[in-house]
Scaffold this motif. Structure first.
Motif, mmCIF file in Angstrom:
data_model
loop_
_atom_site.group_PDB
_atom_site.id
_atom_site.type_symbol
_atom_site.label_atom_id
_atom_site.label_comp_id
_atom_site.label_asym_id
_atom_site.label_seq_id
_atom_site.Cartn_x
_atom_site.Cartn_y
_atom_site.Cartn_z
ATOM 1 N N ALA A 190 0.853 -1.184 0.000
ATOM 2 C CA ALA A 190 0.000 0.000 0.000
ATOM 3 C C ALA A 190 0.892 1.238 0.000
ATOM 4 O O ALA A 190 1.933 1.260 0.658
ATOM 5 N N ALA A 191 0.452 2.261 -0.747
ATOM 6 C CA ALA A 191 1.230 3.490 -0.886
ATOM 7 C C ALA A 191 0.488 4.657 -0.256
ATOM 8 O O ALA A 191 -0.617 4.987 -0.666
ATOM 9 N N ILE A 192 1.111 5.250 0.738
ATOM 10 C CA ILE A 192 0.618 6.514 1.275
ATOM 11 C C ILE A 192 1.382 7.570 0.491
ATOM 12 O O ILE A 192 2.584 7.777 0.701
ATOM 13 N N PRO A 244 7.685 -0.543 9.457
ATOM 14 C CA PRO A 244 8.635 -1.611 9.793
ATOM 15 C C PRO A 244 8.086 -3.036 9.801
ATOM 16 O O PRO A 244 8.866 -3.985 9.704
ATOM 17 N N THR A 245 6.778 -3.206 9.904
ATOM 18 C CA THR A 245 6.218 -4.559 9.961
ATOM 19 C C THR A 245 5.066 -4.693 8.968
ATOM 20 O O THR A 245 4.584 -3.707 8.407
ATOM 21 N N TRP A 246 4.628 -5.921 8.785
ATOM 22 C CA TRP A 246 3.447 -6.202 7.975
ATOM 23 C C TRP A 246 2.209 -6.010 8.845
ATOM 24 O O TRP A 246 2.238 -6.286 10.045
ATOM 25 N N ILE A 247 1.138 -5.548 8.236
ATOM 26 C CA ILE A 247 -0.129 -5.356 8.950
ATOM 27 C C ILE A 247 -1.189 -6.200 8.258
ATOM 28 O O ILE A 247 -1.367 -6.116 7.042
ATOM 29 N N SER A 248 -1.897 -7.018 9.039
ATOM 30 C CA SER A 248 -2.954 -7.877 8.486
ATOM 31 C C SER A 248 -4.325 -7.374 8.912
ATOM 32 O O SER A 248 -4.480 -6.828 10.004
ATOM 33 N N GLN A 267 -0.328 -6.517 4.584
ATOM 34 C CA GLN A 267 0.175 -5.387 3.815
ATOM 35 C C GLN A 267 1.493 -4.832 4.342
ATOM 36 O O GLN A 267 1.735 -4.785 5.539
ATOM 37 N N LYS A 268 2.280 -4.345 3.380
ATOM 38 C CA LYS A 268 3.498 -3.594 3.663
ATOM 39 C C LYS A 268 3.223 -2.170 3.178
ATOM 40 O O LYS A 268 2.858 -1.960 2.019
ATOM 41 N N TYR A 269 3.356 -1.199 4.075
ATOM 42 C CA TYR A 269 3.058 0.202 3.765
ATOM 43 C C TYR A 269 4.316 0.988 3.478
ATOM 44 O O TYR A 269 5.322 0.838 4.178
ATOM 45 N N PHE A 270 4.208 1.864 2.475
ATOM 46 C CA PHE A 270 5.286 2.773 2.109
ATOM 47 C C PHE A 270 4.750 4.199 2.100
ATOM 48 O O PHE A 270 3.645 4.439 1.603
ATOM 49 N N ARG A 275 -9.820 2.593 8.035
ATOM 50 C CA ARG A 275 -9.449 3.715 8.902
ATOM 51 C C ARG A 275 -8.492 3.338 10.032
ATOM 52 O O ARG A 275 -7.496 4.043 10.243
ATOM 53 N N PRO A 276 -8.751 2.263 10.808
ATOM 54 C CA PRO A 276 -7.828 1.958 11.923
ATOM 55 C C PRO A 276 -6.397 1.671 11.458
ATOM 56 O O PRO A 276 -5.430 2.097 12.099
ATOM 57 N N ILE A 277 -6.260 0.987 10.349
ATOM 58 C CA ILE A 277 -4.921 0.659 9.835
ATOM 59 C C ILE A 277 -4.224 1.917 9.337
ATOM 60 O O ILE A 277 -3.058 2.158 9.648
ATOM 61 N N TYR A 278 -4.943 2.724 8.566
ATOM 62 C CA TYR A 278 -4.350 3.962 8.055
ATOM 63 C C TYR A 278 -3.902 4.855 9.205
ATOM 64 O O TYR A 278 -2.835 5.455 9.165
#
Length: 156
Positions: free
Chosen positions: A12-14, A75-79, A98-101, A140-143
């Motif tokens: 995912a790209a922020i 730094p970590t994956w989020i499920s 997900q891996k966020y950048f 929303r909670p993940i973002y």
């Protein structure tokens, strides 16, 4: 015996505009297939593909450009689990890992949603104070968690 949940590997790209860091605006896009579902661009990681490679490929496929600079990586994956209304469409997966950048659009980047297989019909840049007014409820909670991390680290 309980079945183990299956999570689809995903990036995912922020995306912040090229005006970053002087002005922090986030790119959000409106999905074609779900009513009023605004989100950050994201997509699956193909077999043997690195998260960074998937990030560039997915951005090209979804917003028509991969002209970005990576600022930071969560730094970590989020499920998370898919809501029931989406789970059927995403079978056999129960959710995503997900891996966020955090990325900045280059000044030369041209966003074009009319890609080969368009996923979005509209996009806009919004300030943080307006971001969660738009984002679909289950993201929303993940973002918030990811953006709060980037804020704490001094990137936002």
């Amino acid at each position: 015996m309980m079945n183990e949940k299956r999570y689809r590997p995903n990036v995912a790209a922020i995306i912040v505009s090229h005006k970053y860091p002087q002005k922090v605006e986030f790119l959000i896009a409106l999905r074609n297939d779900v009513d009023n579902a605004w989100q950050f661009p994201q997509g699956g990681i193909d077999e043997g593909e690195s998260p960074q490679s998937a990030l560039f490929r997915e951005l090209k496929e979804e917003i028509g450009t991969d002209e970005i600079e990576i600022i930071a990586e969560y730094p970590t994956w989020i499920s998370y689990d898919f809501p029931k209304v989406i789970a059927k469409k995403m079978y056999p997966y129960d959710g995503q890992k997900q891996k966020y950048f955090l990325v900045r659009l280059k000044p030369c980047a041209k966003i074009d949603l009319k890609t080969k297989e368009p996923e979005f019909r509209e996009y806009k840049f919004v300030p943080y104070k307006d971001l969660f007014k738009h984002i679909t409820y289950f993201k929303r909670p993940i973002y918030k968690k990811v953006i709060d991390f980037f804020k704490k680290e001094g990137y936002i």
